[in-house]
Design a protein around this motif. Structure first.
Motif, short mmCIF file in Angstrom:
data_model
loop_
_atom_site.label_atom_id
_atom_site.label_comp_id
_atom_site.label_asym_id
_atom_site.label_seq_id
_atom_site.Cartn_x
_atom_site.Cartn_y
_atom_site.Cartn_z
N GLU A 25 31.99 -33.12 24.68
CA GLU A 25 32.84 -33.76 25.68
C GLU A 25 34.01 -32.87 26.11
N ASP A 26 34.25 -31.79 25.38
CA ASP A 26 35.34 -30.89 25.71
C ASP A 26 34.90 -29.49 26.12
N ALA A 27 33.60 -29.29 26.32
CA ALA A 27 33.11 -27.96 26.68
C ALA A 27 31.89 -28.06 27.60
N ILE A 28 31.90 -27.24 28.64
CA ILE A 28 30.80 -27.16 29.60
C ILE A 28 30.27 -25.73 29.56
N TRP A 40 33.30 -23.20 29.24
CA TRP A 40 34.58 -23.71 29.75
C TRP A 40 35.07 -24.77 28.78
N ASN A 41 36.22 -24.55 28.17
CA ASN A 41 36.77 -25.50 27.21
C ASN A 41 37.91 -26.29 27.84
N LYS A 45 44.83 -31.46 25.21
CA LYS A 45 44.50 -32.88 25.39
C LYS A 45 44.43 -33.26 26.87
N SER A 46 44.53 -32.28 27.71
CA SER A 46 44.47 -32.50 29.16
C SER A 46 43.03 -32.81 29.58
N LYS A 47 42.88 -33.36 30.77
CA LYS A 47 41.55 -33.59 31.32
C LYS A 47 41.01 -32.34 31.98
#
Length: 142
Positions: A25-28, A40-41, A45-47
């Protein structure tokens, strides 16, 4: 009717992006015609997502990605115009020479690998050579 809203735009590839996968959920993960696989991380805690790292560089363009998850192991599978499927650890960072401990290569297609997927302990691939292959991932044998 559901509505979607653009949350961010990511800049970093030099040519068109051909494929995307969610690492978590935090990396593409993205693959491009510029022959790179980028991770891409999410920035803290930002969106928003921060800058990317190049985790793999191919000799030809990348047009298929899948995330392999099995028995606690996570690998990024990437493939494209070089006819090979490359498996790299999510923490791998491409330098001039790839760390061989973080990379595996599956060779068997004779044309562009255009699709990848994973299921349990298997990597599935489809190619312009009109073949689909099911690869068992056995770490001790690679």
């Amino acid at each position: 009717m559901s509505m979607f809203r653009l949350s961010t735009t990511l800049y970093g590839h030099d040519q068109d992006v051909k494929t995307l996968a969610a690492l978590n959920e935090d990396a593409i993960v993205s693959g491009s015609r510029d022959s790179t696989v980028r991770i891409w991380n999410r920035a803290g805690k930002s969106k928003d997502f921060g800058s990317s790292i190049i985790s793999f560089k191919s000799d030809k363009f990348v047009n298929a990605l899948a995330v392999y998850r099995h028995a606690g192991e996570v690998l990024i599978a990437s493939a494209g115009n070089d006819n090979m499927i490359n498996l790299t650890a999510p923490g791998a960072v491409f330098m001039d020479e790839q760390n061989e401990d973080d990379q595996y290569c599956l060779i068997g297609h004779t044309a562009n690998v255009c699709t990848l997927d994973t299921f349990e302990g298997f990597i599935l691939s489809g190619s312009w050579d009109i073949n689909e292959k099911v690869w068992p991932k056995q770490r001790a044998d690679l």
